[in-house]
Motif scaffolding. Sequence first.
Motif: not given
Length: 296
Positions: A73-93
């Motif tokens: 129920d914690t708000l994510a800092r990003f909005l997108s197509e669906r709800n998603q929670r991950v173990k660690e936030e990463t970004q592609a190189a």
Amino acid sequence: MAVVRAILCSFMFHLLVIIGLIWLAPKLQMPEPEVIEVTLSPEQEILQALKPKDRSVVRQALVPEKVKLPEDDTLARFLSERNQRVKEETQAAKTGMTQNRSNRDSSVPQQDLNKAPQVAEQKREQLKTEETDKDGYRNVDISKELAEMKRFNDGYSSVGESLPTDVKVGSFTALNTDRYLFYTFYARVEELIRFRWETRVQQAIDSFDRIDRINAGNRNWVTQAEFILDKNGNLRSALIMKSSGIKNFDMAAINAFKEARIFPNPPQEMVKEDGFIHLVFSFTVRYSPPALVNRN
């Protein structure tokens, strides 16, 4: 009797004049101007507009099941197509429209993947030899390029947003997101403007002299702009909320929207009380000139 005739003639004359004006008025009405207004917001309005109040909308990137977490129920800092929670936030190189590589065995052959960076460059070279409009740009038909890049991009992961520095670089993009009701429309807008914007940024870079390349290198140039659409998705005006400091980078963003011009089927729930849709976008250019790259 003569007086009566004079009054009747005067009455008929003025009646005909009034009828003529009523008939001519719509024909004399000026058409809507085609020029899209571009303005720079006063400093106090810029500071007000930049106050954090809304969460960023990011393009959804599907992640492997093994990195997902149960939704909370914690708000994510990003909005997108669906709800998603991950173990660690990463970004592609790799930069590009945000997506993660396909896990299918029928991915694009390696020799084709090697061509992927060349597709946009070949298109830009082609644009240099074709006719341009009064602003130095031409309409860009991007449908074939989007389809081709989609085929290539199935083989690697990329990220198209400028994310916070605490999102570390990894092999794919994985972000905590909450579902955004109007995500589909934002995704369509990105598809319409990204290639156009990238093309104009490259044109701006190609126009740099040596000093410009040195001064522009190895830092972020951020343009923040608000685009005003009518309820039918037609672009009406553009407001530069924060200039990047390089006019051609600012105008690359404005002209990308100006050329696309129509953004079909906008959700009517996005129409504000003033009767318009307000889209706020941030465009980030990080330019690394080859001559400035460290060689080990």
